[in-house]
Design a protein around this motif. Sequence first.
Motif, PDB file in Angstrom:
ATOM      1  N   ARG A   8       4.795   5.130   1.012  1.00 53.84           N
ATOM      2  CA  ARG A   8       3.390   5.532   1.043  1.00 53.84           C
ATOM      3  C   ARG A   8       2.507   4.403   0.526  1.00 53.84           C
ATOM      4  N   THR A   9       1.236   4.439   0.910  1.00 55.91           N
ATOM      5  CA  THR A   9       0.319   3.350   0.566  1.00 55.91           C
ATOM      6  C   THR A   9       0.178   3.177  -0.941  1.00 55.91           C
ATOM      7  N   ALA A  10      -0.016   4.264  -1.661  1.00 49.58           N
ATOM      8  CA  ALA A  10      -0.186   4.152  -3.109  1.00 49.58           C
ATOM      9  C   ALA A  10       1.061   3.565  -3.764  1.00 49.58           C
ATOM     10  N   ASP A  11       2.228   4.022  -3.330  1.00 52.84           N
ATOM     11  CA  ASP A  11       3.472   3.485  -3.886  1.00 52.84           C
ATOM     12  C   ASP A  11       3.652   2.015  -3.526  1.00 52.84           C
ATOM     13  N   ALA A  12       3.275   1.641  -2.303  1.00 55.09           N
ATOM     14  CA  ALA A  12       3.409   0.249  -1.887  1.00 55.09           C
ATOM     15  C   ALA A  12       2.555  -0.674  -2.759  1.00 55.09           C
ATOM     16  N   LEU A  13       1.342  -0.226  -3.082  1.00 53.46           N
ATOM     17  CA  LEU A  13       0.485  -1.037  -3.944  1.00 53.46           C
ATOM     18  C   LEU A  13       1.082  -1.186  -5.338  1.00 53.46           C
ATOM     19  N   TRP A  14       1.586  -0.100  -5.897  1.00 55.03           N
ATOM     20  CA  TRP A  14       2.205  -0.175  -7.219  1.00 55.03           C
ATOM     21  C   TRP A  14       3.474  -1.032  -7.177  1.00 55.03           C
ATOM     22  N   TYR A  15       4.234  -0.925  -6.103  1.00 52.93           N
ATOM     23  CA  TYR A  15       5.423  -1.770  -5.964  1.00 52.93           C
ATOM     24  C   TYR A  15       5.022  -3.247  -6.028  1.00 52.93           C
ATOM     25  N   GLY A  16       4.001  -3.609  -5.241  1.00 52.65           N
ATOM     26  CA  GLY A  16       3.576  -5.005  -5.221  1.00 52.65           C
ATOM     27  C   GLY A  16       3.106  -5.494  -6.579  1.00 52.65           C
ATOM     28  N   LEU A  17       2.299  -4.674  -7.257  1.00 51.16           N
ATOM     29  CA  LEU A  17       1.820  -5.062  -8.583  1.00 51.16           C
ATOM     30  C   LEU A  17       2.974  -5.198  -9.568  1.00 51.16           C
ATOM     31  N   ALA A  18       3.916  -4.258  -9.519  1.00 49.03           N
ATOM     32  CA  ALA A  18       5.063  -4.313 -10.421  1.00 49.03           C
ATOM     33  C   ALA A  18       5.924  -5.539 -10.143  1.00 49.03           C
ATOM     34  N   GLN A  19       6.120  -5.853  -8.881  1.00 48.32           N
ATOM     35  CA  GLN A  19       6.938  -7.015  -8.518  1.00 48.32           C
ATOM     36  C   GLN A  19       6.309  -8.311  -9.033  1.00 48.32           C
ATOM     37  N   VAL A  20       4.998  -8.458  -8.852  1.00 43.97           N
ATOM     38  CA  VAL A  20       4.323  -9.669  -9.341  1.00 43.97           C
ATOM     39  C   VAL A  20       4.359  -9.722 -10.858  1.00 43.97           C
ATOM     40  N   ALA A  21       4.128  -8.587 -11.522  1.00 44.88           N
ATOM     41  CA  ALA A  21       4.163  -8.556 -12.986  1.00 44.88           C
ATOM     42  C   ALA A  21       5.536  -8.942 -13.509  1.00 44.88           C
ATOM     43  N   GLY A  22       6.595  -8.417 -12.884  1.00 44.95           N
ATOM     44  CA  GLY A  22       7.942  -8.765 -13.307  1.00 44.95           C
ATOM     45  C   GLY A  22       8.240 -10.240 -13.120  1.00 44.95           C
TER      46      GLY A  22
END
Length: 260
Positions: free
Chosen positions: A100-114
Amino acid sequence: MAFATRLLQALRHHWRHYLTEAGGLMAFLTVSSTAAVLFHHPDSAVARALGPHEWMQRVGVGLVVGGLIAALAYSPWGKRSGAHFNPAVTLGFWQLGHIRTADALWYGLAQVAGALAAGFGMRWLLAPWLGHHLIHYNTTEPLDAPHGWALALGAEMLISAVLMLGLLWALHSPTRKKWAGALAGGLLAVFIVVESPLSGMSLNPARTVGAAAAAGRGPGLWLYVVGPLLAMWATAEAFRRWRAGRPVGERPPVYPDPTA
């Protein structure tokens, strides 16, 4: 429902999945940075044992990094989030409706933060070895040659498309699905050995941004972001159109998987 509300609800329900994605990037950049020092630094006993053959050193790094990706994909945490560990992979699966779009955005932010956390952490832990000119902080850079940027962009797009196509080929088959993690790890190992002399072998925008930010330098950074994102999105869209009108067959679950 306002999109901001959907974002907050997704965070409330799926924050564990996002932490998994952040942790996967942290593990990836931590292990790849350590492997780069072990296999490439001239003071490393491992590098000396392998001799001056750079391709042998790349084989060592490829086996370590590829093994890590396969292990993460088959781990309980990887199964929970879908083991994307790459914003470009997430974008491709979003295009197919598997996230889902909301999850995809959080995934991207989490990946960059990690990736940022691991990049700065490894610079602190492995200084000064990580800064050696043969390793240059595990950053990915185009060749210092005429049209080196074009070669790197083309190479990054090619390996990104191959990885996405391989994942889609495996995940949409009930018999091949169980081999998707091994396939991803094997492809990464091959890319490190064969393709890394051309572009440094990134195919992961978050990994490249994390290393570049920690190093304080990122020549050609845009091509390591645009190339993989564009290639995996286009591959996913081409796959969607190819499958239009065909039997549905196996369909990967929508991630995050609430049952994992």
